[in-house]
Design a protein around this motif. Structure first.
Motif, short mmCIF file in Angstrom:
data_model
loop_
_atom_site.label_atom_id
_atom_site.label_comp_id
_atom_site.label_asym_id
_atom_site.label_seq_id
_atom_site.Cartn_x
_atom_site.Cartn_y
_atom_site.Cartn_z
N LEU B 24 0.91 -1.27 -0.16
CA LEU B 24 -0.03 0.05 -0.25
C LEU B 24 0.95 1.21 0.08
CD1 LEU B 24 -3.23 0.27 0.29
CD2 LEU B 24 -2.76 1.12 2.43
N LYS B 25 1.81 1.23 0.96
CA LYS B 25 2.67 2.10 0.84
C LYS B 25 3.47 2.48 -0.39
CE LYS B 25 4.93 4.23 5.19
NZ LYS B 25 5.78 3.59 6.18
N GLN B 26 3.87 1.34 -0.94
CA GLN B 26 4.57 1.45 -2.15
C GLN B 26 3.68 1.96 -3.30
OE1 GLN B 26 6.18 -2.36 -3.28
NE2 GLN B 26 8.30 -1.80 -2.34
N GLU B 27 2.48 1.70 -3.12
CA GLU B 27 1.57 2.09 -4.26
C GLU B 27 1.31 3.65 -3.84
OE1 GLU B 27 -0.55 1.88 -7.33
OE2 GLU B 27 0.37 -0.02 -6.48
N GLU B 28 1.35 3.69 -2.64
CA GLU B 28 1.26 5.35 -2.13
C GLU B 28 2.21 6.10 -2.85
OE1 GLU B 28 0.47 6.15 1.76
OE2 GLU B 28 -1.76 5.25 1.87
N ASN B 29 3.45 5.57 -2.38
CA ASN B 29 4.76 6.35 -2.86
C ASN B 29 4.78 6.41 -4.26
OD1 ASN B 29 6.21 6.84 -0.53
ND2 ASN B 29 7.24 4.84 -0.53
N LYS B 30 4.40 5.52 -4.91
CA LYS B 30 4.43 5.48 -6.47
C LYS B 30 3.51 6.77 -7.07
CE LYS B 30 4.40 2.11 -10.18
NZ LYS B 30 3.58 0.63 -10.59
N GLU B 31 2.22 6.76 -6.53
CA GLU B 31 1.39 7.55 -6.97
C GLU B 31 1.87 8.94 -6.45
OE1 GLU B 31 -2.84 7.29 -5.52
OE2 GLU B 31 -2.77 5.38 -6.34
N GLU B 32 2.50 9.16 -5.40
CA GLU B 32 3.11 10.34 -5.05
C GLU B 32 3.74 10.79 -5.99
OE1 GLU B 32 5.03 11.94 -0.92
OE2 GLU B 32 3.47 10.92 -0.43
N LYS B 33 4.89 9.86 -6.22
CA LYS B 33 5.87 10.05 -7.08
C LYS B 33 5.44 10.45 -8.41
CE LYS B 33 10.60 7.91 -7.87
NZ LYS B 33 11.09 6.63 -8.28
N MET B 34 4.47 9.71 -8.87
CA MET B 34 3.83 10.26 -10.37
C MET B 34 3.36 11.78 -10.34
SD MET B 34 2.26 6.93 -11.78
CE MET B 34 1.21 7.93 -13.01
N GLU B 35 2.61 11.87 -9.19
CA GLU B 35 2.05 13.24 -8.94
C GLU B 35 3.18 14.31 -8.91
OE1 GLU B 35 -0.46 14.38 -5.73
OE2 GLU B 35 -1.72 12.48 -6.26
N THR B 36 4.18 14.15 -8.22
CA THR B 36 5.43 15.11 -8.00
C THR B 36 5.99 15.28 -9.51
OG1 THR B 36 5.68 14.17 -5.69
CG2 THR B 36 7.44 15.46 -6.82
N GLU B 37 6.16 14.14 -10.27
CA GLU B 37 6.68 14.30 -11.42
C GLU B 37 5.86 15.03 -12.44
OE1 GLU B 37 7.60 10.22 -12.83
OE2 GLU B 37 9.26 10.20 -11.58
N GLU B 38 4.66 14.79 -12.09
CA GLU B 38 3.59 15.56 -12.88
C GLU B 38 3.89 17.12 -12.81
OE1 GLU B 38 -0.61 14.67 -13.42
OE2 GLU B 38 0.07 12.66 -13.63
N ASN B 39 4.05 17.09 -11.64
CA ASN B 39 4.15 18.60 -11.05
C ASN B 39 5.28 19.35 -11.60
OD1 ASN B 39 3.67 20.96 -9.64
ND2 ASN B 39 3.64 19.95 -7.40
N ILE B 40 6.46 18.49 -11.49
CA ILE B 40 7.85 18.93 -11.95
C ILE B 40 7.71 19.33 -13.46
CG2 ILE B 40 9.96 18.17 -12.46
CD1 ILE B 40 10.27 17.01 -9.43
N GLU B 41 6.89 18.38 -14.05
CA GLU B 41 6.86 18.59 -15.81
C GLU B 41 6.04 19.84 -16.04
OE1 GLU B 41 7.84 18.00 -19.21
OE2 GLU B 41 8.78 16.89 -17.58
N GLN B 42 5.02 20.07 -15.09
CA GLN B 42 4.29 21.15 -15.36
C GLN B 42 5.14 22.45 -15.07
OE1 GLN B 42 0.72 21.04 -12.79
NE2 GLN B 42 -0.48 19.81 -14.34
N LEU B 43 5.56 22.69 -14.14
CA LEU B 43 6.63 23.58 -13.75
C LEU B 43 7.68 23.88 -14.81
CD1 LEU B 43 7.30 22.77 -9.84
CD2 LEU B 43 5.72 24.80 -10.86
N LYS B 44 8.15 22.72 -15.23
CA LYS B 44 9.30 22.86 -16.19
C LYS B 44 8.64 23.61 -17.46
CE LYS B 44 12.84 19.67 -14.99
NZ LYS B 44 13.36 18.23 -15.11
#
Lengths: 210, 210
Positions: B24-44
């Motif tokens: 579950l944690k991994q899943e959460e981490n993964k989602e969080e990571k994806m969100e963050t990556e999306e966020n970074i992508e948007q910022l870039k």
């Protein structure tokens, strides 16, 4: 029994390992998260800096655009004003000259009136000379002066209308002025029409070449 | 034994739960990571857009700055050229008028020469009249015309030099012209000097008020 004990031991060991791994993973995750957060913070900072710079540049461009428009309008109205001023200068110059000429016209009319009442030709001639003098003075005052038509012929000041065979004059010497020449300031506006001396032998040569 | 078995069961259960939690944690981490990556992508992306916009705005500002400088230089050289042109217009106007006047000066000199050779006053008078006519025509050609000085006195065209008591004239009627007036185009450059009629009773009143 030994097997089961072993199992328990393994299970405990496994647990320990799992725990360690998990901790490590968490630690990694934490670090990664921190890095990412730092990264995001940097990106956001960059965005803010860019926005600030963009705003300044936009303001600068707007200022320049207004400056350009103002200058452009100034230039256009200067051009229009200049056109009017040029016309004005022309009219002012004409008016000024004409006003001075009116006095000469007055004197003319006085001389003509006097001539009607008198038979004295010398008095009329004197009057005419006086007006002529006035007119020449008027021209001098506005910068018009007679071109000197003496001595050697100069094509930029004189126009040779005729030649005169002479041994008494130097070749190319002006013998007679048929019409006075005038210059405005240093510019010849009408060359003097003159007769120029040529020696007899040159005249013969000219005839031969005809 | 039962205890140990229980322990093992618990351990297995625990393991299961741990695994699930971890997943579950991994899943959460993964989602969080994806969100963050999306966020970074948007910022870039935003950074790229800002950079692009900044570049365009800078180019625009540079263009405007060059345009402004060019216009400014054009304006300055136009001003200089205008100054010269104004002087030129004045000189050209004077030269043109003077050139035409020279013919009148010529005729003057011819008349004076003729008068020296002849006693015929009527011929000289005719010559003078001819030159006067030429001068008046010259003035007309440049826009100078006589002011009409007949009928009622008009202060914008006439200057009253004297009054004349009269019952034969209307009050304020021009009786005599002492000096002709002239206008350039529609502008009076010299009012006509005139004598104006007044009725006897007005003259008496004027005397009383003195």
């Amino acid at each position: 029994m030994a097997d089961k004990n072993q199992d328990i031991e393994i299970s405990i060991e496994e647990k320990e390992v799992n725990k360690e791994q998990e901790e490590l993973k968490q630690e990694e995750n934490k670090e990664e998260k921190m890095e990412t957060e730092e990264n995001i913070e940097q990106l956001k900072q960059e965005i803010n800096q860019l926005k600030e710079k963009l705003q300044k540049t936009e303001e600068q461009a707007k200022k320049l655009s207004i400056l350009y428009q103002t200058l452009s309008q100034d230039f256009e109205s200067y051009k229009l004003r200049t056109l009017k001023e040029k016309e004005q200068i022309k009219e002012e110059t004409i008016e000024k000259l004409a006003k001075e000429l009116l006095n000469i016209v007055d004197n003319f009319e006085k001389a003509i009136e006097s001539a009607k009442l008198s038979d004295d030709i010398s008095s009329l001639a004197k009057g005419v000379q006086m007006i002529h003098y006035q007119l020449v003075k008027f021209l001098e005052n506005i910068g018009i002066n007679e071109v000197i038509a003496e001595g050697e012929f100069n094509p930029s000041h004189h126009e040779a209308i005729d030649t005169y065979i002479s041994t008494e004059h130097k070749p190319n010497e002006i013998v007679k002025v048929l019409q006075k020449g005038y210059k405005y300031k240093e510019k010849v506006i009408r060359p003097a029409k003159v007769v120029v001396a040529i020696p007899p032998e040159e005249k013969e040569e000219q005839e031969k070449n005809k």
